[in-house]
Write a protein that holds these residues in place. Structure first.
Motif, mmCIF file in Angstrom:
data_model
loop_
_atom_site.group_PDB
_atom_site.id
_atom_site.type_symbol
_atom_site.label_atom_id
_atom_site.label_comp_id
_atom_site.label_asym_id
_atom_site.label_seq_id
_atom_site.Cartn_x
_atom_site.Cartn_y
_atom_site.Cartn_z
ATOM 1 N N ALA A 7 0.826 -1.206 0.000
ATOM 2 C CA ALA A 7 0.000 0.000 0.000
ATOM 3 C C ALA A 7 0.858 1.254 0.000
ATOM 4 O O ALA A 7 0.536 2.243 -0.644
ATOM 5 N N ARG A 10 2.258 2.369 -3.589
ATOM 6 C CA ARG A 10 1.367 2.809 -4.663
ATOM 7 C C ARG A 10 0.945 4.259 -4.451
ATOM 8 O O ARG A 10 0.738 4.694 -3.329
ATOM 9 N N ASP A 14 -4.211 5.686 -7.182
ATOM 10 C CA ASP A 14 -4.325 4.323 -7.692
ATOM 11 C C ASP A 14 -4.924 3.398 -6.642
ATOM 12 O O ASP A 14 -5.784 2.576 -6.941
ATOM 13 N N ARG A 15 -4.457 3.510 -5.418
ATOM 14 C CA ARG A 15 -4.934 2.624 -4.357
ATOM 15 C C ARG A 15 -6.401 2.850 -4.066
ATOM 16 O O ARG A 15 -7.124 1.897 -3.768
ATOM 17 N N ALA A 19 -8.965 -0.080 -4.106
ATOM 18 C CA ALA A 19 -9.577 -0.376 -2.809
ATOM 19 C C ALA A 19 -11.097 -0.339 -2.916
ATOM 20 O O ALA A 19 -11.796 -1.185 -2.343
ATOM 21 N N ARG A 192 -2.758 -5.337 1.031
ATOM 22 C CA ARG A 192 -1.849 -4.689 0.084
ATOM 23 C C ARG A 192 -2.394 -3.368 -0.443
ATOM 24 O O ARG A 192 -1.659 -2.590 -1.052
ATOM 25 N N LEU A 193 -3.682 -3.128 -0.241
ATOM 26 C CA LEU A 193 -4.301 -1.923 -0.791
ATOM 27 C C LEU A 193 -4.685 -0.904 0.268
ATOM 28 O O LEU A 193 -4.692 0.300 -0.004
#
Length: 466
Positions: A7, A10, A14-15, A19, A192-193
């Motif tokens: 996370a 990025r 984008d996230r 998400a 990860r996001l």
């Protein structure tokens, strides 16, 4: 193989988009499971030799437990962390879906449905408050909630389609099995996001008695209505009255009663109860009417909802512009008027109707009302949220949506079945009566909105949260 970027690696823009897609995916599965059981119920009943009254809990148990615990889920989200509770809810939903798909008997299946509802109660308010915080500006929040709402509404319609396809081509157990790999994907990708929750800075006690009363009350009410047991109805009313007393006296209420002194939120949630009752009833009764009166097969009845889905997505797409142009009050009123028009058409359903002439026009009106009305009310219910109460506001909104839908379904569908002489009857008297009562509820909602709600323009529709 290269690892997925973390996370922190990025760009935020984008996230946020990814998400939102991830949060919407789980909500799609949660909404899917509201309707995915409908067409499969006869097969479930045949396998477990269960009467219709017992099978009804496969439908209502999920929404009642989910709706009853959503306020607790919202509070837990505020206290313990949004990402943490989203992941816990997703894990519980996945495990309960697996248990439902493998259930050896009906009690186990109903218990698994209750557990699915508990998973939703954690995941939905966490997702909704994450969206509110990821998109703090009013215009972008309206668009993000529109995407989330569209995908969620698509899950309701997809549930009917998938139920017929999976039950006919595979087995009814697959209506629950499809949740498992997708929910696992959500569990693996979310860390990860979305950034980890910060350290806990609040140590308030959770209002478990309030959560128990809010769950047991509606369950008792629905049981009393379905089984025609006045004592259970009275007990449900007493349990809900007890919930109000507990909330007024406890030091750490599930939802502070002062929360409802915010007029925009209070009116939005009250109107949502009546709108959700009408929409849930219309959705279920249209499925019943098309199969039992018109004579469509399960798969045909599912496909007949495709125009409904298209109209719903179109309505959701234009709603942010309506909110900008009209404000939340009058955008919500447009949704109520569309719903009323659809219900009025359906309230004249003939005994031997035709899909194109008798069902489709009313269906499109209800779809438009659902898209515009619920999304505008959802924005109003999140008006002015802060870091401290975003989860609570989300939990309240989702709770009144589901409990209103479940209670309305029990009362109005009970009216329809009584009026037709049973679920398999071919007359439409009960359907007409149920749709008429739903129309009266929408008229009351519109009157309450006109009299009690201030109009918030788009630039006031949501306050940035800190």
């Amino acid at each position: 193989m290269n690892a997925l970027p973390t996370a922190a690696a990025r760009p935020l823009a984008d996230r946020r988009g990814l998400a939102l897609a991830l949060l919407s995916l789980l909500q799609f599965l949660i909404a899917l499971d509201v309707t995915v059981v409908h067409v499969a119920l006869p097969s479930i009943g045949a396998q477990f030799d269960a009467p219709t009254s017992s099978l009804s809990w496969v439908v209502t148990g999920y929404t009642l437990v989910g709706g009853g615990l959503l306020l607790l889920g919202g509070r837990v989200t505020d206290l313990l962390g949004r990402r943490r509770m989203f992941l816990l809810g997703a894990a519980l939903f996945a495990a309960a879906s697996l248990a439902a798909g493998l259930a050896p008997d009906l009690p186990t299946l109903v218990g698994a449905r209750f557990a699915q509802g508990a998973g939703e109660a954690l995941a939905s308010p966490a997702a909704m408050s994450l969206i509110a915080l990821l998109f703090p500006e009013p215009a972008e929040r309206a668009k993000a909630l529109g995407v989330w709402g569209a995908i969620s509404a698509g899950g309701l319609v997809a549930g009917v389609l998938l139920s017929g396809v999976l039950t006919e081509l595979l087995h009814w157990r697959w209506i629950f099995g499809i949740n498992v790999p997708l929910a696992i994907a959500v569990l693996l990708i979310t860390p990860r996001l979305l950034p980890a929750d910060g350290p806990r800075t609040r140590t308030e006690r959770l209002d478990l008695p309030g959560a128990l009363l809010l769950t047991a009350g509606p369950l008792s009410l629905v049981y009393g209505v379905v089984e025609k047991a006045p004592a259970a109805v009275a007990a449900g009313a007493l349990l809900l009255a007890g919930f109000v007393l507990v909330e007024a006296r406890t030091r750490h209420p599930l939802v502070p009663l002062a929360f409802f002194t915010h007029r925009v939120r209070a009116v939005a949630n009250a109107v949502t109860v009546l709108l959700s009752a009408a929409l849930s009833t219309a959705f279920f009764l249209l499925t019943l009417y098309m199969q039992n009166v018109i004579g469509l097969g399960p798969l045909q009845a599912g496909l007949a909802f495709l125009p409904f889905c298209a109209a719903l997505f179109l309505a959701i797409a234009v709603t942010p512009r309506l909110i900008t142009a009209l404000g939340l009050k009058y955008a919500s009123l447009v949704g109520l008027v569309c719903t009323a028009a659809g219900l009025a058409w359906l309230a004249r359903l003939p005994d031997g109707g035709a899909y194109a002439a008798d069902v489709l026009p009313g269906m499109l009106g209800v779809a438009a009302g659902m898209g515009v009305g619920l999304l505008a009310l959802q924005n109003a219910a999140l008006h002015g949220v802060t870091e401290d109460d975003a989860g609570t506001a989300s939990g309240v909104q989702r709770s009144v949506d589901q409990l209103g839908g479940a209670l309305g379904l029990a009362v109005l569908v009970g009216t329809a079945v009584k009026g037709t002489g049973g679920a398999a009857a071919t007359g439409a008297d009960g359907f007409r009566t149920a749709f008429l009562y739903a129309l009266v509820g929408i008229a009351a909602a519109a009157l309450a909105l006109l009299v009690a709600a201030p109009n918030q323009r788009q630039d006031e529709a949501s306050q940035p949260v800190s």
